[in-house]
Design a protein around this motif. Structure first.
Motif, short mmCIF file in Angstrom:
data_model
loop_
_atom_site.label_atom_id
_atom_site.label_comp_id
_atom_site.label_asym_id
_atom_site.label_seq_id
_atom_site.Cartn_x
_atom_site.Cartn_y
_atom_site.Cartn_z
N ARG A 149 -9.22 23.04 -17.67
CA ARG A 149 -9.02 21.75 -18.37
C ARG A 149 -7.63 21.19 -18.11
O ARG A 149 -7.46 19.99 -17.93
CB ARG A 149 -9.27 21.92 -19.86
N LEU A 150 -6.64 22.07 -18.12
CA LEU A 150 -5.27 21.60 -17.86
C LEU A 150 -5.15 21.05 -16.44
O LEU A 150 -4.56 19.98 -16.23
CB LEU A 150 -4.26 22.72 -18.09
N PHE A 151 -5.69 21.76 -15.47
CA PHE A 151 -5.58 21.29 -14.08
C PHE A 151 -6.39 20.03 -13.83
O PHE A 151 -6.11 19.29 -12.88
CB PHE A 151 -5.98 22.39 -13.09
N ALA A 152 -7.36 19.73 -14.67
CA ALA A 152 -8.15 18.51 -14.51
C ALA A 152 -7.44 17.28 -15.07
O ALA A 152 -7.81 16.15 -14.77
CB ALA A 152 -9.50 18.68 -15.20
N MET A 153 -6.40 17.50 -15.86
CA MET A 153 -5.69 16.37 -16.49
C MET A 153 -4.69 15.75 -15.53
O MET A 153 -4.01 16.45 -14.79
CB MET A 153 -4.98 16.86 -17.75
N THR A 154 -4.60 14.42 -15.59
CA THR A 154 -3.69 13.70 -14.69
C THR A 154 -2.73 12.78 -15.43
O THR A 154 -1.85 12.20 -14.82
CB THR A 154 -4.50 12.85 -13.69
N ASP A 155 -2.89 12.65 -16.74
CA ASP A 155 -2.05 11.74 -17.53
C ASP A 155 -0.77 12.46 -17.95
O ASP A 155 -0.80 13.35 -18.80
CB ASP A 155 -2.83 11.29 -18.76
N PRO A 156 0.38 12.07 -17.37
CA PRO A 156 1.64 12.74 -17.71
C PRO A 156 1.99 12.67 -19.21
O PRO A 156 2.53 13.63 -19.75
CB PRO A 156 2.69 12.00 -16.87
N GLU A 157 1.68 11.56 -19.86
CA GLU A 157 2.00 11.45 -21.29
C GLU A 157 1.21 12.45 -22.11
O GLU A 157 1.75 13.10 -23.02
CB GLU A 157 1.76 10.03 -21.78
N LEU A 158 -0.06 12.62 -21.81
CA LEU A 158 -0.89 13.60 -22.50
C LEU A 158 -0.38 15.01 -22.22
O LEU A 158 -0.27 15.84 -23.14
CB LEU A 158 -2.35 13.47 -22.06
N LEU A 159 -0.03 15.28 -20.98
CA LEU A 159 0.47 16.60 -20.62
C LEU A 159 1.82 16.89 -21.30
O LEU A 159 2.09 18.04 -21.68
CB LEU A 159 0.58 16.74 -19.10
N GLU A 160 2.64 15.88 -21.50
CA GLU A 160 3.90 16.08 -22.24
C GLU A 160 3.61 16.49 -23.67
O GLU A 160 4.25 17.40 -24.21
CB GLU A 160 4.74 14.80 -22.21
N ARG A 161 2.64 15.83 -24.30
CA ARG A 161 2.26 16.19 -25.67
C ARG A 161 1.70 17.61 -25.72
O ARG A 161 1.99 18.37 -26.65
CB ARG A 161 1.27 15.18 -26.25
N LEU A 162 0.92 17.97 -24.71
CA LEU A 162 0.37 19.32 -24.66
C LEU A 162 1.46 20.36 -24.43
O LEU A 162 1.38 21.48 -24.96
CB LEU A 162 -0.71 19.43 -23.59
N ASP A 197 0.83 -1.20 0.00
CA ASP A 197 0.00 0.00 0.00
C ASP A 197 0.86 1.26 0.00
O ASP A 197 0.57 2.22 -0.71
CB ASP A 197 -0.94 0.02 1.21
N ILE A 198 1.92 1.25 0.78
CA ILE A 198 2.83 2.39 0.84
C ILE A 198 3.50 2.59 -0.51
O ILE A 198 3.60 3.72 -1.01
CB ILE A 198 3.88 2.20 1.95
N GLU A 201 3.17 5.85 -2.93
CA GLU A 201 4.33 6.60 -3.41
C GLU A 201 4.29 6.77 -4.92
O GLU A 201 4.56 7.85 -5.44
CB GLU A 201 5.63 5.89 -3.01
N ARG A 202 3.95 5.70 -5.64
CA ARG A 202 3.87 5.78 -7.10
C ARG A 202 2.80 6.77 -7.53
O ARG A 202 3.00 7.58 -8.44
CB ARG A 202 3.58 4.40 -7.70
N GLN A 203 1.65 6.74 -6.87
CA GLN A 203 0.57 7.66 -7.20
C GLN A 203 0.98 9.10 -6.92
O GLN A 203 0.68 10.00 -7.72
CB GLN A 203 -0.69 7.31 -6.42
N ALA A 204 1.68 9.33 -5.82
CA ALA A 204 2.13 10.68 -5.48
C ALA A 204 3.15 11.17 -6.52
O ALA A 204 3.12 12.34 -6.92
CB ALA A 204 2.75 10.70 -4.08
N GLU A 205 4.02 10.29 -6.96
CA GLU A 205 4.99 10.67 -8.00
C GLU A 205 4.28 11.04 -9.29
O GLU A 205 4.63 12.03 -9.94
CB GLU A 205 5.97 9.52 -8.25
#
Length: 113
Positions: free
Chosen positions: A83-96, A44-45, A49-53
């Motif tokens: 819309r930007l702050f609602a996004m959580t997918d790092p790959e999508l945000l990299e493309r943006l 669980d820890i 940690e992965r989710q926080a990263e």
């Protein structure tokens, strides 16, 4: 986390030795349940940690997109920010982030959201 894993590993080894030396089956089963619970807690820890990263990476990328847009176009519409702050997918945000650096206008960027 490495220290926690090492400590847990040492504990498990000592614990397994202790279990083997126990004559009382009921006590051994109870201790085994505790060991399994501790393993679940460690998992669980690690998941937390992965989710926080991932959240941290997404937040950083969101800020990078906003800074790029602000630098290039000065004003950022509130809807684009939301819309930007609602996004959580790092790959999508990299493309943006790449798109924010190359688009010709704020409207062009907003169209891809």
């Amino acid at each position: 986390m490495k220290v926690l894993k090492k400590g847990f590993s040492d504990f498990v080894q000592s614990y397994e030795h202790f279990l083997k030396s126990q004559e009382d089956e009921e006590m051994r089963q109870e201790m085994e349940r505790h060991r399994k619970h501790l393993e679940e807690c460690i998992l669980d820890i690690e998941n937390a940690e992965r989710q926080a990263e991932e959240r941290g990476k997404a937040e950083g990328l969101t800020l990078a997109v906003l800074i790029t847009l602000k630098t290039r176009f000065h004003d950022i519409p509130e809807l684009v920010r939301q819309r930007l702050f609602a996004m959580t997918d790092p790959e999508l945000l990299e493309r943006l982030a790449e798109r924010a650096a190359s688009c010709g206008s704020m409207d062009e960027f907003a169209d891809v959201l």
